[in-house]
Design an enzyme around this catalytic site. Sequence first.
Site, PDB file in Angstrom:
ATOM      1  N   HIS A  79     -24.716  12.014  -9.166  1.00 26.69           N
ATOM      2  CA  HIS A  79     -25.352  13.304  -8.826  1.00 26.69           C
ATOM      3  C   HIS A  79     -26.661  12.991  -8.100  1.00 26.69           C
ATOM      4  O   HIS A  79     -27.650  12.621  -8.715  1.00 26.69           O
ATOM      5  CB  HIS A  79     -25.639  14.100 -10.108  1.00 26.69           C
ATOM      6  CG  HIS A  79     -26.245  15.456  -9.857  1.00 26.69           C
ATOM      7  ND1 HIS A  79     -25.829  16.581 -10.526  1.00 26.69           N
ATOM      8  CD2 HIS A  79     -27.240  15.856  -9.033  1.00 26.69           C
ATOM      9  CE1 HIS A  79     -26.543  17.619 -10.110  1.00 26.69           C
ATOM     10  NE2 HIS A  79     -27.407  17.200  -9.206  1.00 26.69           N
ATOM     11  N   HIS A  91     -29.338  14.109  -4.672  1.00 24.27           N
ATOM     12  CA  HIS A  91     -29.740  14.964  -3.547  1.00 24.27           C
ATOM     13  C   HIS A  91     -30.441  14.102  -2.511  1.00 24.27           C
ATOM     14  O   HIS A  91     -31.530  13.574  -2.769  1.00 24.27           O
ATOM     15  CB  HIS A  91     -30.725  16.044  -4.005  1.00 24.27           C
ATOM     16  CG  HIS A  91     -30.152  16.984  -5.021  1.00 24.27           C
ATOM     17  ND1 HIS A  91     -29.554  18.175  -4.674  1.00 24.27           N
ATOM     18  CD2 HIS A  91     -30.070  16.907  -6.372  1.00 24.27           C
ATOM     19  CE1 HIS A  91     -29.141  18.802  -5.774  1.00 24.27           C
ATOM     20  NE2 HIS A  91     -29.437  18.047  -6.824  1.00 24.27           N
ATOM     21  N   LEU A  92     -29.839  13.967  -1.329  1.00 27.18           N
ATOM     22  CA  LEU A  92     -30.509  13.237  -0.250  1.00 27.18           C
ATOM     23  C   LEU A  92     -31.065  14.180   0.810  1.00 27.18           C
ATOM     24  O   LEU A  92     -31.729  13.725   1.742  1.00 27.18           O
ATOM     25  CB  LEU A  92     -29.563  12.222   0.389  1.00 27.18           C
ATOM     26  CG  LEU A  92     -29.217  10.983  -0.448  1.00 27.18           C
ATOM     27  CD1 LEU A  92     -28.407   9.997   0.389  1.00 27.18           C
ATOM     28  CD2 LEU A  92     -30.464  10.300  -0.998  1.00 27.18           C
ATOM     29  N   ARG A  93     -30.746  15.479   0.686  1.00 29.81           N
ATOM     30  CA  ARG A  93     -31.256  16.482   1.648  1.00 29.81           C
ATOM     31  C   ARG A  93     -30.787  16.187   3.067  1.00 29.81           C
ATOM     32  O   ARG A  93     -29.792  15.514   3.280  1.00 29.81           O
ATOM     33  CB  ARG A  93     -32.797  16.567   1.602  1.00 29.81           C
ATOM     34  CG  ARG A  93     -33.396  16.650   0.203  1.00 29.81           C
ATOM     35  CD  ARG A  93     -32.978  17.868  -0.569  1.00 29.81           C
ATOM     36  NE  ARG A  93     -33.810  18.051  -1.743  1.00 29.81           N
ATOM     37  CZ  ARG A  93     -33.450  18.767  -2.802  1.00 29.81           C
ATOM     38  NH1 ARG A  93     -32.252  19.330  -2.876  1.00 29.81           N
ATOM     39  NH2 ARG A  93     -34.264  18.914  -3.811  1.00 29.81           N
ATOM     40  N   ASN A 109     -26.125  21.212  -1.715  1.00 29.37           N
ATOM     41  CA  ASN A 109     -26.976  22.419  -1.648  1.00 29.37           C
ATOM     42  C   ASN A 109     -28.029  22.317  -0.546  1.00 29.37           C
ATOM     43  O   ASN A 109     -29.218  22.468  -0.769  1.00 29.37           O
ATOM     44  CB  ASN A 109     -27.618  22.739  -3.008  1.00 29.37           C
ATOM     45  CG  ASN A 109     -28.554  21.654  -3.523  1.00 29.37           C
ATOM     46  OD1 ASN A 109     -28.399  20.482  -3.171  1.00 29.37           O
ATOM     47  ND2 ASN A 109     -29.518  22.027  -4.341  1.00 29.37           N
ATOM     48  N   LYS A 159     -18.552  21.375  -6.077  1.00 30.46           N
ATOM     49  CA  LYS A 159     -19.694  21.681  -6.925  1.00 30.46           C
ATOM     50  C   LYS A 159     -19.792  23.171  -7.196  1.00 30.46           C
ATOM     51  O   LYS A 159     -19.769  23.980  -6.261  1.00 30.46           O
ATOM     52  CB  LYS A 159     -20.974  21.207  -6.214  1.00 30.46           C
ATOM     53  CG  LYS A 159     -22.267  21.662  -6.853  1.00 30.46           C
ATOM     54  CD  LYS A 159     -22.626  20.844  -8.076  1.00 30.46           C
ATOM     55  CE  LYS A 159     -23.840  21.394  -8.795  1.00 30.46           C
ATOM     56  NZ  LYS A 159     -24.837  20.398  -9.136  1.00 30.46           N
ATOM     57  N   HIS A 195     -22.982  22.923 -12.435  1.00 29.03           N
ATOM     58  CA  HIS A 195     -24.353  23.191 -12.892  1.00 29.03           C
ATOM     59  C   HIS A 195     -24.212  24.193 -14.031  1.00 29.03           C
ATOM     60  O   HIS A 195     -23.955  25.373 -13.797  1.00 29.03           O
ATOM     61  CB  HIS A 195     -25.229  23.755 -11.769  1.00 29.03           C
ATOM     62  CG  HIS A 195     -26.647  23.971 -12.225  1.00 29.03           C
ATOM     63  ND1 HIS A 195     -27.693  23.178 -11.823  1.00 29.03           N
ATOM     64  CD2 HIS A 195     -27.172  24.872 -13.099  1.00 29.03           C
ATOM     65  CE1 HIS A 195     -28.812  23.578 -12.428  1.00 29.03           C
ATOM     66  NE2 HIS A 195     -28.520  24.601 -13.205  1.00 29.03           N
ATOM     67  N   HIS A 203     -25.822  16.942 -15.521  1.00 30.04           N
ATOM     68  CA  HIS A 203     -27.180  16.867 -16.072  1.00 30.04           C
ATOM     69  C   HIS A 203     -27.320  17.621 -17.392  1.00 30.04           C
ATOM     70  O   HIS A 203     -28.089  18.569 -17.500  1.00 30.04           O
ATOM     71  CB  HIS A 203     -28.245  17.316 -15.062  1.00 30.04           C
ATOM     72  CG  HIS A 203     -27.913  18.541 -14.239  1.00 30.04           C
ATOM     73  ND1 HIS A 203     -27.464  19.706 -14.793  1.00 30.04           N
ATOM     74  CD2 HIS A 203     -27.997  18.759 -12.906  1.00 30.04           C
ATOM     75  CE1 HIS A 203     -27.281  20.595 -13.828  1.00 30.04           C
ATOM     76  NE2 HIS A 203     -27.589  20.039 -12.683  1.00 30.04           N
ATOM     77  N   LEU A 234     -34.389  21.702 -13.155  1.00 32.67           N
ATOM     78  CA  LEU A 234     -33.402  22.552 -13.817  1.00 32.67           C
ATOM     79  C   LEU A 234     -32.107  21.783 -14.010  1.00 32.67           C
ATOM     80  O   LEU A 234     -31.688  21.095 -13.089  1.00 32.67           O
ATOM     81  CB  LEU A 234     -33.144  23.806 -12.973  1.00 32.67           C
ATOM     82  CG  LEU A 234     -34.294  24.821 -13.004  1.00 32.67           C
ATOM     83  CD1 LEU A 234     -34.096  25.892 -11.951  1.00 32.67           C
ATOM     84  CD2 LEU A 234     -34.407  25.450 -14.406  1.00 32.67           C
ATOM     85  N   ASP A 268     -29.725  13.072 -10.440  1.00 30.70           N
ATOM     86  CA  ASP A 268     -30.267  14.352  -9.966  1.00 30.70           C
ATOM     87  C   ASP A 268     -31.623  14.142  -9.301  1.00 30.70           C
ATOM     88  O   ASP A 268     -32.491  15.022  -9.347  1.00 30.70           O
ATOM     89  CB  ASP A 268     -30.375  15.385 -11.104  1.00 30.70           C
ATOM     90  CG  ASP A 268     -30.451  16.816 -10.571  1.00 30.70           C
ATOM     91  OD1 ASP A 268     -30.245  17.023  -9.358  1.00 30.70           O
ATOM     92  OD2 ASP A 268     -30.727  17.718 -11.373  1.00 30.70           O
ATOM     93  N   HIS A 286     -38.680  17.200  -3.224  1.00 31.25           N
ATOM     94  CA  HIS A 286     -39.269  18.364  -2.558  1.00 31.25           C
ATOM     95  C   HIS A 286     -40.612  17.910  -2.002  1.00 31.25           C
ATOM     96  O   HIS A 286     -41.240  17.011  -2.576  1.00 31.25           O
ATOM     97  CB  HIS A 286     -39.515  19.507  -3.543  1.00 31.25           C
ATOM     98  CG  HIS A 286     -38.268  20.132  -4.084  1.00 31.25           C
ATOM     99  ND1 HIS A 286     -37.599  21.154  -3.452  1.00 31.25           N
ATOM    100  CD2 HIS A 286     -37.552  19.867  -5.202  1.00 31.25           C
ATOM    101  CE1 HIS A 286     -36.540  21.497  -4.155  1.00 31.25           C
ATOM    102  NE2 HIS A 286     -36.482  20.731  -5.232  1.00 31.25           N
ATOM    103  N   ALA A 338     -37.914  23.427  -8.448  1.00 32.72           N
ATOM    104  CA  ALA A 338     -37.339  22.573  -9.489  1.00 32.72           C
ATOM    105  C   ALA A 338     -36.802  21.298  -8.858  1.00 32.72           C
ATOM    106  O   ALA A 338     -36.107  21.352  -7.846  1.00 32.72           O
ATOM    107  CB  ALA A 338     -36.209  23.309 -10.193  1.00 32.72           C
TER     108      ALA A 338
HETATM  109  O1  DOR Z   1     -34.103  20.411 -10.681  1.00 33.64           O
HETATM  110  C1  DOR Z   1     -33.183  20.603  -9.897  1.00 33.64           C
HETATM  111  N1  DOR Z   1     -33.327  20.387  -8.565  1.00 33.64           N
HETATM  112  N2  DOR Z   1     -32.032  21.044 -10.381  1.00 33.64           N
HETATM  113  C2  DOR Z   1     -31.023  21.425  -9.585  1.00 33.64           C
HETATM  114  O2  DOR Z   1     -30.019  21.863 -10.089  1.00 33.64           O
HETATM  115  C3  DOR Z   1     -31.176  21.391  -8.106  1.00 33.64           C
HETATM  116  C4  DOR Z   1     -32.204  20.410  -7.699  1.00 33.64           C
HETATM  117  C5  DOR Z   1     -32.632  20.569  -6.265  1.00 33.64           C
HETATM  118  O3  DOR Z   1     -31.767  20.694  -5.393  1.00 33.64           O
HETATM  119  O4  DOR Z   1     -33.832  20.528  -6.008  1.00 33.64           O
HETATM  120 ZN    ZN Z   2     -28.918  18.463  -8.770  1.00 37.28          ZN
END
Ligand code: DOR
Ligand code: ZN
Length: 283
Positions: A14, A16-18, A41, A99, A136, A174, A218, A246, A250, A262
Amino acid sequence: MNTSLTITRPDDWHLHLRDGPMLAAVAPHSARLGRAIMMPNLVPPVVTGAEAAAYRQRILTALPPGATLRPLMTLYLTETTDPADVLAAHAAGLIAAVKLYPAGATTNSASGVRDFDRVRGVLEAMAGAGIPLCVHGEVTDPAVDIFDREAVFLDRVLEPIRRRTPGLRVVMEHITTAEGVDYVASQQDMGATITTHHLVINRNHILVGGIRPHYYCLPVAKRESHRLALRRAATSGDPRYFLGTDSAPHPDRAKESACGCAGCFTAPNTLSILAQVFEDEGA
Ligand code: DOR
Ligand code: ZN
């Protein structure tokens, strides 16, 4: 005395590389992984097989020379997702999983699912083809306290979905609660990811002595007894619990804000933190 530690090349189930400049900035921190499940996402989200293939190319381009990371792509489930596109993308090897974000549950989840009956056809097709659903697991009902949203999700959403979709492979992502740990332990055919940060922080770390926005994610970290349950599960050797960092970057201005985002960006420090956890647990 042991002075060296050899760690098997880890997979991250899990991540996130954006996209864009953020992808370029964070991808090198995950380059030495084995496989990693890529979260869809983005804005706009990765919904179709073609979008997943294009995003995979952008990830590969952002990796430094010599990177070992193998990105495994996911599709973002919406109420209008076409089951045929999911099956075709999976059959072509473009995606590893789908997802499920309940709409409004977290960052960039607005295109997620409001009415779970509307994704029944997709879930049935996935069960038939053996495509895993990454979940999620939090309800979004404003009447439910944010610290209870995972436990309520298990009863109210996950259990009914699994009962009416036999054979659907589910990863509860998570997990942050003892209820999540116990639910997975009592089931066949499902697993759960555990993040790095939920093994080392509880809600006091976020809220005591001033608010610490970089620890806010989250599902939000719960009380200490839940953290201890997660550590026991993570270090138990039970293969149903596996790592999903996860890691969710940001910009500072979005974290250090009156209404902060989050996400904990843990990729640079995940392995050293995990080594400490396992050593502390004698595991
Ligand atoms: O803390 C989180 N950040 N929880 C998530 O489910 C999404 C993630 C995000 O994409 O920033
Ligand atoms: Zn996530």
